[in-house]
Scaffold this active site. Structure first.
Site, PDB file in Angstrom:
ATOM      1  N   GLU A  40       0.854  -1.195   0.000  1.00 52.69           N
ATOM      2  CA  GLU A  40       0.000   0.000   0.000  1.00 52.69           C
ATOM      3  C   GLU A  40       0.884   1.237   0.000  1.00 52.69           C
ATOM      4  O   GLU A  40       1.805   1.337   0.816  1.00 52.69           O
ATOM      5  CB  GLU A  40      -0.886  -0.034   1.247  1.00 52.69           C
ATOM      6  CG  GLU A  40      -1.506   1.275   1.641  1.00 52.69           C
ATOM      7  CD  GLU A  40      -2.029   1.264   3.071  1.00 52.69           C
ATOM      8  OE1 GLU A  40      -2.156   2.358   3.659  1.00 52.69           O
ATOM      9  OE2 GLU A  40      -2.315   0.184   3.620  1.00 52.69           O
ATOM     10  N   THR A  69      -4.460   5.621   3.062  1.00 52.96           N
ATOM     11  CA  THR A  69      -4.874   6.929   3.580  1.00 52.96           C
ATOM     12  C   THR A  69      -5.863   7.593   2.623  1.00 52.96           C
ATOM     13  O   THR A  69      -5.781   8.795   2.340  1.00 52.96           O
ATOM     14  CB  THR A  69      -3.664   7.857   3.859  1.00 52.96           C
ATOM     15  OG1 THR A  69      -2.565   7.083   4.360  1.00 52.96           O
ATOM     16  CG2 THR A  69      -4.021   8.880   4.946  1.00 52.96           C
ATOM     17  N   LYS A 128      -9.797  -2.856   8.426  1.00 53.82           N
ATOM     18  CA  LYS A 128      -8.490  -2.451   8.933  1.00 53.82           C
ATOM     19  C   LYS A 128      -8.685  -2.009  10.385  1.00 53.82           C
ATOM     20  O   LYS A 128      -9.298  -0.979  10.648  1.00 53.82           O
ATOM     21  CB  LYS A 128      -7.955  -1.299   8.089  1.00 53.82           C
ATOM     22  CG  LYS A 128      -6.732  -0.596   8.654  1.00 53.82           C
ATOM     23  CD  LYS A 128      -6.361   0.583   7.767  1.00 53.82           C
ATOM     24  CE  LYS A 128      -5.330   1.486   8.404  1.00 53.82           C
ATOM     25  NZ  LYS A 128      -4.956   2.604   7.515  1.00 53.82           N
TER      26      LYS A 128
END
Length: 209
Positions: A40, A69, A128
């Site tokens: 990521e 993000t 997450k």
């Protein structure tokens, strides 16, 4: 791409966040060379979309390079346009199914039971658990009782020891940033990154250090 199946198989998601886009790209490519396939790239990295685009070009269309993000639907749309194969959010984010690629998998950030339900309602393929350091592996174990079917990926403060403990407590995978990447995405030593990558791979596989 079935992100969930990939996370179940790989058990490790590397999180690249840095201050130097060139170093961030080198970090992504080095991690891939070391067998860490799910990576990521945080959108807080300068020129992150170019890093994602170049990484996908170098690693091929099947590469598991996603954008992290992601805080808005607009973030998601830009990341998908740059070639991100999945999106990772720090919190509950609405509208990600309208990114121009509705089938793109989303790993959505949540911490509390209410937020976990919210992530699932928004179509997250996995949750997450962030910041994982707030509750640690014991908190994950407590969540497994009311949410036995939910795929959890703890993120935040996951070092080598914690990675193995989270997996033993039922995590689908773990997301690891600075304990793995260190300063590589700021221009740090790539040989040290390779050594950390090997250490995490051993931990994920359950091998003795």
């Amino acid at each position: 791409m079935n992100l969930l199946d990939s996370l179940r198989a790989l058990r490790l998601l590397a999180i690249v966040r840095g201050t130097d886009p060139g170093a961030a790209l080198r970090t992504v490519l080095t991690l891939a060379e070391e067998g860490i396939e799910a990576i990521e790239v945080s959108l807080t990295t300068p020129d992150a979309l170019t890093v994602i685009e170049q990484a996908r070009a170098a690693l091929g269309p099947e590469a598991l390079v996603g954008a992290g993000t992601v805080r808005t639907a607009a973030d998601g749309a830009r990341a998908v346009a740059a070639g991100a194969s999945y999106l990772v959010t720090p919190a509950l984010v609405d509208g990600l199914r309208s990114t121009g690629s509705p089938e793109i998998p989303v790993l959505m950030g949540a911490l509390t039971p209410t937020e976990i339900e919210g992530a699932l309602a928004r179509g997250a393929c996995a949750v997450k658990l962030f910041p994982g350091s707030l509750g640690g592996p014991r908190y994950l174990r407590a969540l497994r009782d009311p949410f036995p079917e939910v795929p959890f990926v703890p993120v935040g403060g996951v070092d080598v020891a914690a990675a193995r403990e989270y997996l033993d407590q039922g995590a689908t995978a773990v997301g690891v940033g600075s304990p793995l990447v260190g300063d590589a995405a700021d221009g740090g030593d790539l040989d040290e990154l390779r050594a950390r990558a090997a250490e995490f791979r051993r931990a994920i596989a359950g091998e003795a250090r």
